[in-house]
Design a protein around this motif. Sequence first.
Motif, short mmCIF file in Angstrom:
data_model
loop_
_atom_site.label_atom_id
_atom_site.label_comp_id
_atom_site.label_asym_id
_atom_site.label_seq_id
_atom_site.Cartn_x
_atom_site.Cartn_y
_atom_site.Cartn_z
N ILE A 71 -8.82 -20.55 -14.86
CA ILE A 71 -8.85 -21.14 -16.20
C ILE A 71 -7.94 -20.30 -17.10
O ILE A 71 -7.98 -19.07 -17.07
N THR A 72 -7.09 -20.98 -17.89
CA THR A 72 -6.09 -20.30 -18.69
C THR A 72 -6.32 -20.52 -20.18
O THR A 72 -7.19 -21.31 -20.59
N GLU A 73 -5.55 -19.80 -20.99
CA GLU A 73 -5.61 -19.98 -22.44
C GLU A 73 -5.35 -21.43 -22.82
O GLU A 73 -6.02 -21.99 -23.69
N LYS A 74 -4.39 -22.04 -22.16
CA LYS A 74 -4.05 -23.44 -22.45
C LYS A 74 -5.23 -24.35 -22.13
O LYS A 74 -5.51 -25.30 -22.88
N ASP A 75 -5.92 -24.07 -21.03
CA ASP A 75 -7.11 -24.86 -20.68
C ASP A 75 -8.17 -24.72 -21.77
O ASP A 75 -8.84 -25.70 -22.13
N VAL B 211 -15.06 -15.38 -13.58
CA VAL B 211 -16.18 -16.18 -14.07
C VAL B 211 -16.65 -17.11 -12.96
O VAL B 211 -15.99 -17.25 -11.93
N HIS B 212 -17.79 -17.74 -13.18
CA HIS B 212 -18.39 -18.65 -12.21
C HIS B 212 -18.20 -20.09 -12.67
O HIS B 212 -18.14 -20.36 -13.88
N PRO B 213 -18.10 -21.04 -11.74
CA PRO B 213 -17.92 -22.46 -12.12
C PRO B 213 -19.00 -22.99 -13.04
O PRO B 213 -18.75 -23.92 -13.83
N LEU B 214 -20.20 -22.42 -12.98
CA LEU B 214 -21.31 -22.92 -13.79
C LEU B 214 -21.48 -22.15 -15.09
O LEU B 214 -22.46 -22.37 -15.82
N ASP B 215 -20.55 -21.26 -15.40
CA ASP B 215 -20.56 -20.59 -16.70
C ASP B 215 -20.18 -21.60 -17.78
O ASP B 215 -19.43 -22.55 -17.53
N PHE B 216 -20.66 -21.37 -18.98
CA PHE B 216 -20.32 -22.24 -20.10
C PHE B 216 -18.95 -21.86 -20.66
O PHE B 216 -18.65 -20.68 -20.86
N VAL B 217 -18.14 -22.88 -20.93
CA VAL B 217 -16.80 -22.64 -21.47
C VAL B 217 -16.88 -21.88 -22.79
O VAL B 217 -16.07 -21.00 -23.06
N GLU B 218 -17.88 -22.21 -23.62
CA GLU B 218 -18.01 -21.55 -24.90
C GLU B 218 -18.22 -20.05 -24.74
O GLU B 218 -17.72 -19.25 -25.55
N GLU B 219 -18.94 -19.62 -23.69
CA GLU B 219 -19.16 -18.21 -23.44
C GLU B 219 -17.91 -17.55 -22.86
O GLU B 219 -17.60 -16.40 -23.18
N VAL B 220 -17.18 -18.28 -22.03
CA VAL B 220 -15.94 -17.76 -21.46
C VAL B 220 -14.90 -17.54 -22.55
O VAL B 220 -14.09 -16.61 -22.48
N ALA B 221 -14.94 -18.36 -23.58
CA ALA B 221 -14.01 -18.20 -24.70
C ALA B 221 -14.16 -16.82 -25.33
O ALA B 221 -13.17 -16.22 -25.80
N THR B 222 -15.37 -16.30 -25.34
CA THR B 222 -15.61 -14.97 -25.88
C THR B 222 -14.89 -13.90 -25.05
O THR B 222 -14.35 -12.93 -25.59
N THR C 70 -9.64 -27.67 -24.13
CA THR C 70 -11.08 -27.93 -24.18
C THR C 70 -11.58 -27.91 -25.61
O THR C 70 -12.41 -28.74 -26.01
N LEU C 71 -11.09 -26.95 -26.41
CA LEU C 71 -11.49 -26.86 -27.81
C LEU C 71 -11.14 -28.14 -28.57
O LEU C 71 -11.92 -28.63 -29.39
N ILE C 72 -9.97 -28.68 -28.27
CA ILE C 72 -9.55 -29.93 -28.91
C ILE C 72 -10.54 -31.05 -28.61
O ILE C 72 -10.91 -31.83 -29.49
N HIS C 73 -11.00 -31.12 -27.36
CA HIS C 73 -11.96 -32.16 -26.98
C HIS C 73 -13.33 -31.90 -27.59
O HIS C 73 -14.02 -32.85 -28.01
N LEU C 74 -13.75 -30.64 -27.61
CA LEU C 74 -15.06 -30.32 -28.16
C LEU C 74 -15.14 -30.61 -29.66
O LEU C 74 -16.19 -30.99 -30.17
N MET D 169 -20.30 -27.48 -22.07
CA MET D 169 -19.31 -27.82 -21.05
C MET D 169 -19.17 -26.66 -20.08
O MET D 169 -19.12 -25.49 -20.48
N LEU D 170 -19.07 -26.98 -18.79
CA LEU D 170 -19.01 -25.96 -17.75
C LEU D 170 -17.56 -25.67 -17.34
O LEU D 170 -16.68 -26.52 -17.46
N VAL D 171 -17.36 -24.45 -16.84
CA VAL D 171 -16.03 -24.03 -16.39
C VAL D 171 -15.49 -24.97 -15.32
O VAL D 171 -14.30 -25.30 -15.31
N GLU D 172 -16.35 -25.44 -14.42
CA GLU D 172 -15.89 -26.29 -13.33
C GLU D 172 -15.31 -27.61 -13.82
O GLU D 172 -14.56 -28.27 -13.10
N GLU D 173 -15.62 -27.99 -15.05
CA GLU D 173 -15.11 -29.23 -15.62
C GLU D 173 -13.70 -29.10 -16.16
O GLU D 173 -13.01 -30.10 -16.34
N VAL D 174 -13.26 -27.88 -16.40
CA VAL D 174 -11.94 -27.69 -17.01
C VAL D 174 -11.00 -26.81 -16.18
O VAL D 174 -9.80 -26.76 -16.45
N MET D 175 -11.51 -26.14 -15.16
CA MET D 175 -10.68 -25.23 -14.37
C MET D 175 -9.70 -26.00 -13.49
O MET D 175 -9.92 -27.16 -13.14
#
Length: 215
Positions: A118-122, A85-96, A126-130, A1-7
Amino acid sequence: MLVEEVMKEDVITLTPSDSIETALKLLNQYHIRHIPIVDENQCVIGIVSDRDVRDASPSILDEPSESNQLQKPIQSIMTTPVTTVHPLDFVEEVATIFYEQEFACVPVMKSNRIVGIITEKDMLHTLIHLTGTNVQSSQIEVKVLNKPGILPKVTQVFGKRKVNISSVLIYPYKPDSNYKIIVIRIQTMNPLPTIEDLKEAGYEVLWPKMPGMTT
């Protein structure tokens, strides 16, 4: 999942010369916790949190001469530099980044311009959906050998009942690195038939532990 999908794309920003009072009003008006500070080109050069503004706000015990504290420019309390971060970064990597640097939010930049936040709540949403916990489902944990090709073999068993898989996660099996745990959520409230299929196929089901079932 990409950052642009959840930001969030509608970002409230301020310039360095805006006052602390302005930041306080925006934080309260929009019920947000962070405001990126941008230059004339919409490039993020700092960030302030509700805590920064609260700490900078005068107390009722302060002397009258300190009452102009809120008129100071926001650049006097902003945090810089800012990790983005960039819109095309992966959410999983941003979590790190959130975990390792203990951030509560990260601005999203594209071509040196802010395009979202993108925030902690976002991240939690996202984790809930994944993990598939946002839909009615049952979780099954299967202990398998840690070897190539094991995942498609396990998921093939699920096809027998034609149940829909909500999510698949893989964890290490701490007692023995020769094994791993595959966690699969399926959209059914009665996982027993699928569990029996897994056991008949020779797999060890760690969860759920059904009464009367042997491993």
